[in-house]
Enzyme design. Structure first.
Site, mmCIF file in Angstrom:
data_model
loop_
_atom_site.group_PDB
_atom_site.id
_atom_site.type_symbol
_atom_site.label_atom_id
_atom_site.label_comp_id
_atom_site.label_asym_id
_atom_site.label_seq_id
_atom_site.Cartn_x
_atom_site.Cartn_y
_atom_site.Cartn_z
ATOM 1 N N HIS A 78 1.008 -1.204 -4.778
ATOM 2 C CA HIS A 78 -0.145 -0.299 -4.816
ATOM 3 C C HIS A 78 -1.235 -0.815 -3.892
ATOM 4 O O HIS A 78 -1.794 -0.067 -3.088
ATOM 5 C CB HIS A 78 -0.660 -0.175 -6.254
ATOM 6 C CG HIS A 78 -2.033 0.419 -6.376
ATOM 7 N ND1 HIS A 78 -2.271 1.763 -6.172
ATOM 8 C CD2 HIS A 78 -3.240 -0.138 -6.670
ATOM 9 C CE1 HIS A 78 -3.573 2.006 -6.337
ATOM 10 N NE2 HIS A 78 -4.176 0.867 -6.638
ATOM 11 N N SER A 170 -0.336 -3.019 15.009
ATOM 12 C CA SER A 170 -0.874 -1.663 15.096
ATOM 13 C C SER A 170 -2.399 -1.671 15.018
ATOM 14 O O SER A 170 -3.076 -1.030 15.835
ATOM 15 C CB SER A 170 -0.286 -0.819 13.966
ATOM 16 O OG SER A 170 -1.024 0.352 13.774
ATOM 17 N N ARG A 451 -6.251 -9.613 -15.513
ATOM 18 C CA ARG A 451 -5.661 -8.603 -14.643
ATOM 19 C C ARG A 451 -4.194 -8.936 -14.411
ATOM 20 O O ARG A 451 -3.735 -10.021 -14.753
ATOM 21 C CB ARG A 451 -6.428 -8.537 -13.317
ATOM 22 C CG ARG A 451 -6.476 -9.849 -12.584
ATOM 23 C CD ARG A 451 -7.415 -9.816 -11.391
ATOM 24 N NE ARG A 451 -6.871 -9.031 -10.299
ATOM 25 C CZ ARG A 451 -7.137 -9.277 -8.999
ATOM 26 N NH1 ARG A 451 -7.923 -10.273 -8.657
ATOM 27 N NH2 ARG A 451 -6.624 -8.525 -8.070
#
Lengths: 528, 186
Positions: A78, A170, A451
């Site tokens: 994510h 990139s 977390r």
């Protein structure tokens, strides 16, 4: 533009190639910008689905839907998808579309390199996302890739490193293109201080990118050699030190945080003056504040590692330098507020998103100052308080700014107005749900919920349920965003050249017709 | 904004020079990430953190033995991976006089059914005391080969510097023994 100019340059008015070739071999800044933005939107939904898995699992204590290993893969992927796939390409897409239009250039300076830097991304993310299907699963040790944990992944490890290398190449090429365009391609009379704030913030962001992306490339290369060639950069058995990775990573990582927010500052500095019908208050001080934030970003990385082993003197230094960032950021928030002071405000969707940004980014900024305090950080670190903090600055911060920018400029891109009611509904649902989603996470963190865990103690249940409901609501609201964009591309009320007529926005992009012609400013405009 | 039509396209500044400069900056950043390694070693030594200090060679021996002062040195041994080695110090602690030279053995036994190579990394608490703790001889960092079932004593010879600050009266010397299959023992 005057008719005489258009006809004088018929040779440049080639129409886009037909079919897929238009996109594969694209060198036009508008086509490449569109591809970046579409790619970013797709990644936003991919990363968002992963967040839905996370929130579904955390709805109740216990393990309901996924096993803990897969949960960790979801949190890691994510983050990687949202940072490198959604937020950064969205800003590069906006830069591609808007910087040539705002400085009066016919295209980006290096169009073929532009094509290459976009087309690396689909390959990088195919590689990264395919790790979900390899033996050992996707990376699951957090997006920060700390050794020795990261070295214990299965086949996904080299794929992760190679994907990060591709994204880095990139980004660096994209940044070089932006700098060369801004410094070499400005229309006559467009002095540096006359440049719009979006261009300024991107110029500074681009310098940050070329300064730190290679550092990340170096760090992950060291991981690669530690894993495959038995070097000992981060291996204590060979005299190395895993802590050193954290230093190198966060030397990249903190400027990276500002790479994701400085262009957002630029966008807000464009939208608020337009819908306040006043010039930006303190425009020059905005530029200096942005540059100060960029400079400070290089000397604060240690605040990510207060509990990881650091001398007291270094903790003091990193704490104070971090708090110093509140000063230029405060200048910015003050200037935006002062721009609205006694302005003639109207609340079109871009302005709503800008105001949402202003309020909620500031909440994230405050929790950031709390985390900067060493003794407080000892308590907060590795809890949901940190998760709440960085999601407040990234979601209602960076993501809201991107959405505001899309709603601000999309009529210029497509030539159509979008459905205002739909856009406003999207804003209000997003704003309500994003707070339902992230505000309770402050409470969870202060109460001690760690977390990156799939299960938790029962006393955290209530706020986790609230947060998950907010998460599902926020996720579903984004479907409205996609619908508004698709409708606007397919048709709608015709947009005028100025788009926001009664606000009379300033800037070169509003002097050309809507939709912006395939080739614009083939003859440089004169700026007075 | 629109000026009169221009006869020729506006002259663009050449991009090559700027692109070269920017590529050099990017290359410099890449080099910097590798340069951070020696920099980290220097900082660690100056700030007295990490294990950068521990690779030092023997320094000048202090022959001034401070018999009036006694410092307790504790010995701790950690096998990094459970099950491969038994690893412990021969004595739990020693009471030493600063300036005098002492020997202590750590004992390691290979518990696996195959030959093993291991490497030990030292650490000292409090960290600030590294510069007062001189290892005259140490098995640390060198690869150690163990045959099947082999038990071997690993010797350490050390001197506590007489200039050790008076508020420190207890030092903990620990070794972590890592499996190092790729290392070549000399």
């Amino acid at each position: 533009m005057a008719h005489a100019i258009d006809t004088a340059h018929d040779a440049h008015d080639a129409q886009p190639a037909a079919g897929i070739k238009r996109w594969l071999f694209a060198t036009n800044h508008k086509d490449i910008g569109t591809m970046y933005l579409v790619f970013s939107l797709i990644m936003f939904f991919v990363g968002g689905s992963m967040a839905m898995v996370i929130r579904a699992e955390l709805f109740e204590p216990g393990l309901q839907f996924v096993d803990p290993g897969f949960f960790n893969e979801m949190t890691t992927m994510h983050a990687l998808v949202m940072i490198f796939g959604a937020v950064m390409p969205a800003f590069v897409g906006l830069a591609n579309w808007m910087i040539p239009l705002q400085v009066g250039a016919p295209d980006m300076a290096l169009p073929r390199m532009n094509n290459f830097s976009f087309w690396l991304l689909p390959f990088a993310f195919t590689l990264l996302l395919s790790t979900l299907f390899v033996p050992g699963g996707a990376p699951a040790g957090g997006w920060t890739m700390y050794p020795p944990l990261v070295l214990q992944f299965g086949d996904s490890f080299p794929m992760l490193i190679f994907a990060v290398h591709l994204m880095g190449v990139s980004s660096i090429m994209g940044a070089i293109n932006v700098i060369v365009t801004i410094l070499n391609m400005r229309a006559p009379g467009m002095t540096l201080l006359k440049m719009p704030l979006f261009v300024w913030t991107w110029l500074i962001t681009a310098y940050l990118l070329i300064a730190v992306m290679p550092v990340l490339a170096g760090a992950v290369t060291m991981l690669l050699t530690d894993h495959f060639f038995h070097t000992s950069f981060f291996n204590a058995a060979g005299g190395g030190d895993p802590l050193m990775f954290e230093h190198i990573f966060w030397f990249f990582g903190h400027p990276e945080v500002y790479i994701m927010i400085l262009p957002a500052f630029g966008i807000i500095s464009e939208i608020i003056p337009t819908f306040s019908r006043k010039p930006l208050f303190g425009a020059t001080s905005m530029i200096y504040a942005t540059a100060s934030i960029a400079f400070l970003s290089f000397i604060v990385w240690g605040h990510h590692m207060f509990v990881d082993g650091m001398p007291l003197s270094a903790e003091m230094f990193f704490m104070l330098s971090t708090m110093l960032i509140a000063v230029p950021t405060g200048v910015k928030v003050f200037n935006w507020t002062a721009t609205m002071w006694r302005g003639s405000l109207s609340f079109e969707p871009p302005m709503l998103f800008a105001l949402g940004f202003l309020f909620m980014f500031t909440i994230g900024g405050f929790s950031g100052v709390m985390l900067a305090m060493v003794p407080a950080d000892f308590q907060y670190n590795q809890t949901y308080f940190v998760v709440a903090h960085f999601h407040y600055v990234l979601v209602p911060g960076a993501v809201f700014a991107i959405m505001g920018a899309v709603y601000y400029w999309i009529p210029k891109w497509t030539g159509h107005m979008y459905n205002m009611t739909l856009a406003k509904t999207h804003f209000w649902l997003s704003t309500i749900f994003v707070n339902v989603l992230f505000f309770p996470q402050h409470f969870l963190g202060l109460a001690g919920m760690p977390r990156r865990i799939p299960d938790y103690a029962v006393q955290f249940t209530d706020w986790n349920m609230v947060s998950s409901i907010g998460g599902f609501g926020f996720g579903l609201s984004q479907i409205l965003f996609a619908i508004a964009i698709i409708q606007c591309v397919r048709g709608g009320r015709k947009a005028s050249a100025m788009v926001w007529n009664d606000a009379a926005p300033t800037g070169l992009e509003w002097t050309i017709p809507s939709p912006a012609p395939y080739h614009s400013f083939t003859t440089a405009p004169e700026v007075h | 904004m629109d000026g009169p039509p221009r006869a020729a396209p506006p002259e663009r500044r050449p991009h090559r020079k700027l692109v070269t400069a920017l590529l050099i900056i990017a290359g410099g950043s890449f080099a910097l990430s590798w340069g951070l390694i020696p920099l980290y070693t220097v900082f660690s030594r100056d700030l007295g953190v990490g294990n950068a200090e521990s690779k030092e060679g023997p320094e000048a021996v202090h022959d001034r033995i401070d018999a009036s002062r006694t410092v307790t040195v504790e010995f701790i041994a950690y096998p990094a991976s459970v099950g491969n080695f038994d690893f412990r110090p021969q004595v739990a602690e020693m009471r030493v006089h600063p300036g005098a030279q002492y020997d202590v053995d750590f004992v390691a036994k290979n518990r696996t059914a195959g030959a093993l190579t291991a490497r030990a990394v030292p650490s000292l608490a409090p960290q600030d005391a590294w510069k007062y703790f001189h290892k005259m001889r140490c098995f640390c960092f060198d690869p150690q080969n163990f045959a099947v079932g082999e038990t071997r004593a690993l010797p350490v010879r050390f001197v506590v510097d007489p200039t050790l600050p008076v508020d420190i009266d207890r030092l903990s010397l620990s070794f972590t023994l890592y499996d190092a299959p790729q290392a070549v023992a000399h």
